[in-house]
Design an enzyme around this catalytic site. Sequence first.
Site, PDB file in Angstrom:
ATOM      1  N   CYS A  80      -4.577  13.571   7.455  1.00  0.00           N
ATOM      2  CA  CYS A  80      -5.695  13.314   6.545  1.00  0.00           C
ATOM      3  C   CYS A  80      -7.035  13.667   7.212  1.00  0.00           C
ATOM      4  CB  CYS A  80      -5.614  11.878   6.034  1.00  0.00           C
ATOM      5  SG  CYS A  80      -6.504  11.661   4.519  1.00  0.00           S
ATOM      6  N   ILE A 129      -4.568   8.461   0.927  1.00  0.00           N
ATOM      7  CA  ILE A 129      -5.736   7.573   0.919  1.00  0.00           C
ATOM      8  C   ILE A 129      -6.986   8.438   0.966  1.00  0.00           C
ATOM      9  CG2 ILE A 129      -6.910   5.676   2.097  1.00  0.00           C
ATOM     10  CD1 ILE A 129      -4.135   5.111   3.485  1.00  0.00           C
ATOM     11  N   HIS A 165      -0.453   9.795   4.782  1.00  0.00           N
ATOM     12  CA  HIS A 165      -0.154   8.902   5.917  1.00  0.00           C
ATOM     13  C   HIS A 165       1.299   8.445   5.829  1.00  0.00           C
ATOM     14  CE1 HIS A 165      -4.444   7.687   6.995  1.00  0.00           C
ATOM     15  NE2 HIS A 165      -4.619   8.309   5.843  1.00  0.00           N
ATOM     16  N   GLU A 167       2.541   6.726   8.497  1.00  0.00           N
ATOM     17  CA  GLU A 167       2.655   5.665   9.519  1.00  0.00           C
ATOM     18  C   GLU A 167       2.576   4.265   8.939  1.00  0.00           C
ATOM     19  OE1 GLU A 167       0.091   7.584   8.989  1.00  0.00           O
ATOM     20  OE2 GLU A 167      -1.787   6.508   9.274  1.00  0.00           O
TER      21      GLU A 167
HETATM   22  N1  GLN Z   1     -11.735  10.909   3.203  1.00  0.00           N
HETATM   23  C1  GLN Z   1     -11.559  11.001   4.618  1.00  0.00           C
HETATM   24  C2  GLN Z   1     -12.383  12.147   5.211  1.00  0.00           C
HETATM   25  O1  GLN Z   1     -12.906  12.933   4.497  1.00  0.00           O
HETATM   26  C3  GLN Z   1     -10.089  11.172   4.959  1.00  0.00           C
HETATM   27  C4  GLN Z   1      -9.283   9.978   4.491  1.00  0.00           C
HETATM   28  C5  GLN Z   1      -8.138   9.611   5.376  1.00  0.00           C
HETATM   29  O2  GLN Z   1      -8.038  10.033   6.524  1.00  0.00           O
HETATM   30  N2  GLN Z   1      -7.250   8.796   4.838  1.00  0.00           N
HETATM   31  O3  GLN Z   1     -12.506  12.270   6.391  1.00  0.00           O
END
Ligand code: GLN
Length: 191
Positions: A80, A129, A165, A167
């Site tokens: 992410c 997320i 994610h 984990e």
């Molecule tokens: N929205 C976050 C970003 O732009 C990433 C979200 C995450 O790592 N779950 O860095």
Amino acid sequence: MKPFTIGILALQGCIDPHRPHVEALDIKFKEVKTAKHLEEVDAYILPGGESTTMLRLIKIFGLKEILAMEFAKKPVWGICAGAILMASKVTNPKQESFSLLDFEIERNSYGGQLQSTEIDIKDYPVSFIRAPIINKVSDDIEVVSKYKNTPVWLKTPQYMVTTFHPELTKTYPSQMHKEFGELIAAYYEKG
Ligand code: GLN
């Protein structure tokens, strides 16, 4: 053979939940916060969190150059926000990155419905997320999985990228940690 050590960049984000997944693979888990930790590390996880904050801390602690050198020669898995740090181009808004492999990523871009959601990938429940969207991938990168017609899991012999994610699911190790462990072993086997 000496067990491998995975270093997780522990400046900000979702760090400790990776530990049981990594240890279930008989791989050592090490939090990396300063340059002196890097020598013992065979591979890196760049965790989920806030990529902007991570970049800021990397700069404040003067880690940019040394990390770039480490990431060039060891396996890296970005999750992410970590995936955002690995991309060659970041949009929404534009942001610096380590440009480890050739793909473009748009931050926070699935919108409301995917601000946070759980789905199964290879029969393993994973969470999105505030996930970014990968919207361009070079031909030499394997797209392992897609969701809603966009790539969510990428692989090369040295690198792995997931926009979700794994984990946070408490069945150890996750399919993705297992495959990253296999990638590390294959990378060092080739020498
Ligand atoms: N929205 C976050 C970003 O732009 C990433 C979200 C995450 O790592 N779950 O860095």
